[in-house]
Scaffold this active site. Sequence first.
Site, PDB file in Angstrom:
ATOM      1  CB  CYS A   1      -0.955  -0.017   1.189  1.00 50.33           C
ATOM      2  SG  CYS A   1      -0.145   0.031   2.797  1.00 50.33           S
ATOM      3  CB  ALA A   2       0.474   4.708   1.086  1.00 49.87           C
TER       4      ALA A   2
END
Length: 532
Positions: free
Chosen positions: A477-478
């Site tokens: 994810c980020a």
Amino acid sequence: MRNTIQRFGAAMFVPVLLFPAAGILLGLTVVLLNPHLFPFATEGSYYVKILGILQKASMVVFQNMPMLFALGLPIALAKKASGRAVLAAFISYLTFNYFIGGIIDVWSEQLGINYQVGQAGLIEICGVLTLDTSIVGSILTASFTVWLHNRYFDLRLPDWANVFTGTPIIVVLCFPLMLILAILTVLVWPPIQSGIQSLQVIILNSGPVGVWLFTFLERILIPTGLHHFVYGPIYFGPIVTDGGTVNYWISHISEFANSTKPLTELFPQGGFMLIGMGKVFGCTGISMAIYSTAKPENKKMTFGLLIGATVTAILTGITEPIEFTFLFIAPMLFFVHALLAATMATVMYLFGVSGNFYLGIIDFIFQNWLPLGANHWATYIIQIVIGLIFTAIYFLVFKFLILRFNLMTPGRSDSNSKLFSKADYKNSKSETSNHINNDEEREFSEAKEETDVIKQKAIAFLEGLGGKDNITHLTNCATRLRVQVANPELVYDVEYFQSYGAINVVNKGQAIQIIVGLTVPLVREEINALIK
């Protein structure tokens, strides 16, 4: 099931990361078109016409969010050949909407749907008028497509049918599945749309209470990775407003900029987009408290540890690097963080603050303060004052709790006040572990000297995860590297990963999350290359 949901949440971040850059472009065009700032920005002038073209082009990301989710999810969810999965998902999404458009066109009277452009609940996608399923339709079609892709992409067909191997067979399998999904959607989605409209009224009427509950849930669920499912349907789906609050704000930003009405009157939905307050003002206070409570001999190290994570949180709104520095050491502090963030957002909403404030200071400036500052500067001054007050509250509360309960935040103990070296880890584990023999250690050191920092992390993380044969699924994810492993016993301790730059590790058996920071996409690509 939980791991699957978490992977979906991480995948949703792929298209979301495009929004800050697109928002900057849009915010700049709105500022340049503001006649209060630029008197020559008169209606009909070439200046306004040219900037109008640029403004329309800057809307491309926000006005095509369902398509971006349909294309972005397979990038993170596909276990192999993600580019081919994206192509198959794109075709499936179009097929799904073309089926819906054809069904409504033929049976619109029986279905009670007014099949005309401009009607509520309908949208035109790639030339066909279809039901507006927002990101729900794109998530469903992409999910089914990736599921088939992961199962049958490597399916070996007879020689005479080899032309259908790979992506073609996925598209063929998706065709009847999209027809079934389209029929079900036509039958169930219109009643759901009516229910959503009723839900919108309820949520909007909840006022400050709704803002507090939403912000608290979004923060408190971060450790589980399920917070994406709290804000996703509201920001990018139809739960609060048609098309999502992000798209609604962007589409009406020029109107809001030219109005002198209170922002909470113009955009009451914006109360659910104030989670960035805890990211910008809250994380600043947290970092100050952690630094001030560190031992004098550890303050320099603590400052170096916190500065990058704090700047990341303030600028981009990505808070995991700072939050995960204390989450596992002192979970009580994270609960307090969620309480304070929710309270700050609610107080600001009560004082008239509303807008697109769900990320960091970059979006604060380019999607709020600059384009709307001429008519709403007083509200933004109030916002900053309240934010700084809460920064002080965060600092005092966190400092008190850290000292009162002697919480071992970074810098307060020798064990978590330094970055571990490879030698430190090996020495501490030499009596109980024999993961690497001398030859392997020498080879690893040679490889480390020949590679850059990102590749060093990739090599080390791959080794720490038990090698490529132990990895069954890899995505990100980020800020987190999300890994499924076959044998959890082969995974090294947290200290090993921290010695190579990881902020922390969430170990849930076969589900491993390595908190890396904003360079995680590069690390994932390097690991993929090493595996292949």
